[in-house]
Motif scaffolding. Sequence first.
Motif, PDB file in Angstrom:
ATOM      1  N   ASP A 101      -7.226   1.384  15.305  1.00  0.00           N
ATOM      2  CA  ASP A 101      -6.292   2.198  14.390  1.00  0.00           C
ATOM      3  C   ASP A 101      -7.354   2.327  13.056  1.00  0.00           C
ATOM      4  OD1 ASP A 101      -4.523   1.819  15.628  1.00  0.00           O
ATOM      5  OD2 ASP A 101      -3.493  -0.034  15.085  1.00  0.00           O
ATOM      6  N   ILE A 102      -6.741   3.173  12.172  1.00  0.00           N
ATOM      7  CA  ILE A 102      -7.331   3.551  10.869  1.00  0.00           C
ATOM      8  C   ILE A 102      -7.052   2.519   9.686  1.00  0.00           C
ATOM      9  CG2 ILE A 102      -7.694   5.321   9.130  1.00  0.00           C
ATOM     10  CD1 ILE A 102      -8.973   5.973  11.568  1.00  0.00           C
ATOM     11  N   PRO A 103      -7.882   2.038   9.122  1.00  0.00           N
ATOM     12  CA  PRO A 103      -7.441   1.046   8.036  1.00  0.00           C
ATOM     13  C   PRO A 103      -6.247   1.795   7.204  1.00  0.00           C
ATOM     14  CG  PRO A 103      -9.697   1.124   7.975  1.00  0.00           C
ATOM     15  CD  PRO A 103      -9.289   2.176   8.865  1.00  0.00           C
ATOM     16  N   LYS A 154      -3.598  -6.686   1.719  1.00  0.00           N
ATOM     17  CA  LYS A 154      -2.842  -7.805   2.457  1.00  0.00           C
ATOM     18  C   LYS A 154      -3.025  -7.685   4.098  1.00  0.00           C
ATOM     19  CE  LYS A 154      -0.862  -9.909  -0.965  1.00  0.00           C
ATOM     20  NZ  LYS A 154      -1.683 -11.357  -1.182  1.00  0.00           N
ATOM     21  N   ASP A 155      -3.617  -6.596   4.459  1.00  0.00           N
ATOM     22  CA  ASP A 155      -3.827  -6.552   6.028  1.00  0.00           C
ATOM     23  C   ASP A 155      -4.851  -7.229   6.462  1.00  0.00           C
ATOM     24  OD1 ASP A 155      -2.948  -5.061   8.336  1.00  0.00           O
ATOM     25  OD2 ASP A 155      -4.614  -3.894   8.319  1.00  0.00           O
ATOM     26  N   TYR A 156      -5.742  -7.993   5.374  1.00  0.00           N
ATOM     27  CA  TYR A 156      -6.633  -8.563   6.192  1.00  0.00           C
ATOM     28  C   TYR A 156      -6.470 -10.407   5.642  1.00  0.00           C
ATOM     29  CZ  TYR A 156      -8.861  -4.299   6.722  1.00  0.00           C
ATOM     30  OH  TYR A 156      -8.840  -2.760   7.464  1.00  0.00           O
ATOM     31  N   ASP A 157      -7.171 -11.076   6.254  1.00  0.00           N
ATOM     32  CA  ASP A 157      -7.032 -12.537   6.122  1.00  0.00           C
ATOM     33  C   ASP A 157      -7.306 -12.845   4.728  1.00  0.00           C
ATOM     34  OD1 ASP A 157      -7.410 -15.489   6.174  1.00  0.00           O
ATOM     35  OD2 ASP A 157      -8.487 -15.154   8.145  1.00  0.00           O
ATOM     36  N   ASP A 158      -6.261 -13.827   4.171  1.00  0.00           N
ATOM     37  CA  ASP A 158      -6.272 -14.244   2.675  1.00  0.00           C
ATOM     38  C   ASP A 158      -7.249 -15.329   2.600  1.00  0.00           C
ATOM     39  OD1 ASP A 158      -4.558 -12.519   1.656  1.00  0.00           O
ATOM     40  OD2 ASP A 158      -2.888 -13.617   2.204  1.00  0.00           O
ATOM     41  N   GLY A 196      -3.075   6.411   3.756  1.00  0.00           N
ATOM     42  CA  GLY A 196      -2.128   6.738   2.634  1.00  0.00           C
ATOM     43  C   GLY A 196      -1.278   5.536   2.154  1.00  0.00           C
ATOM     44  N   GLU A 197      -1.508   4.545   2.715  1.00  0.00           N
ATOM     45  CA  GLU A 197      -0.622   3.237   2.436  1.00  0.00           C
ATOM     46  C   GLU A 197      -1.308   2.722   0.850  1.00  0.00           C
ATOM     47  OE1 GLU A 197       1.967   1.650   3.604  1.00  0.00           O
ATOM     48  OE2 GLU A 197       1.925   2.777   5.514  1.00  0.00           O
ATOM     49  N   SER A 198      -0.522   1.745   0.254  1.00  0.00           N
ATOM     50  CA  SER A 198      -0.909   1.318  -0.921  1.00  0.00           C
ATOM     51  C   SER A 198      -2.179   0.363  -0.765  1.00  0.00           C
ATOM     52  CB  SER A 198       0.572   0.613  -1.642  1.00  0.00           C
ATOM     53  OG  SER A 198       0.648  -0.492  -0.961  1.00  0.00           O
ATOM     54  N   LEU A 199      -2.670   0.071  -1.933  1.00  0.00           N
ATOM     55  CA  LEU A 199      -3.780  -0.760  -2.112  1.00  0.00           C
ATOM     56  C   LEU A 199      -3.322  -2.059  -1.856  1.00  0.00           C
ATOM     57  CD1 LEU A 199      -6.813  -1.240  -2.836  1.00  0.00           C
ATOM     58  CD2 LEU A 199      -6.292  -1.665  -5.191  1.00  0.00           C
TER      59      LEU A 199
END
Length: 189
Positions: free
Chosen positions: A111-113, A126-130, A118-121
Amino acid sequence: MKFAIVSDIHGNIKALEAFIKYIDDKSIEKILNLGDILAGEYPKEVFEKVFSDKRFINIRGNHENKLSAYLYEQYGGEIIRKLNKLELKKIIDINGKNFLMVHSRETSNTDIPLLYNGESLEKFLKDYDDSVDYVLIGHTHLPLMVTSYGEKTIINPGSLGLTIDGYAYFCIGEFTNEEISFNFKKIKV
């Protein structure tokens, strides 16, 4: 201490050799490789060079998934066994900082990041481990560094082997005392 970040070699032996010469000249100790080692004209030669160089820390890209059957037919099972051992994501510690290595997203190496879709910053971060300090991604072939206050930094070194402008792209990280800097590099191939 210096380390290199690379992604998307795509079987480009000429780009890989130019990169290795560069890091040898700079005495770089670690290479964080974000996948897509294979494809292109010289997948076996690139595979052998990457897997024989102990500085490389590798994860699996989407091309490692796609080319398994082809490589098995061409070169036998040894390559497949090594590729199957590659993790989809890895967290490594360098000088007390945690680096998450993924090819694209934590949930998928195809999948494309989110930012590129076009998603928000905010959603992208938040899509990656905090729990990590830095997220290293590839897949899009486009260099990127995004930092947000109170959040992690996300780095895409660009593509080492598949560029449209004749340059191999990568990133050099360097720790000096308590500080870390990232410098994007490109070399003509």
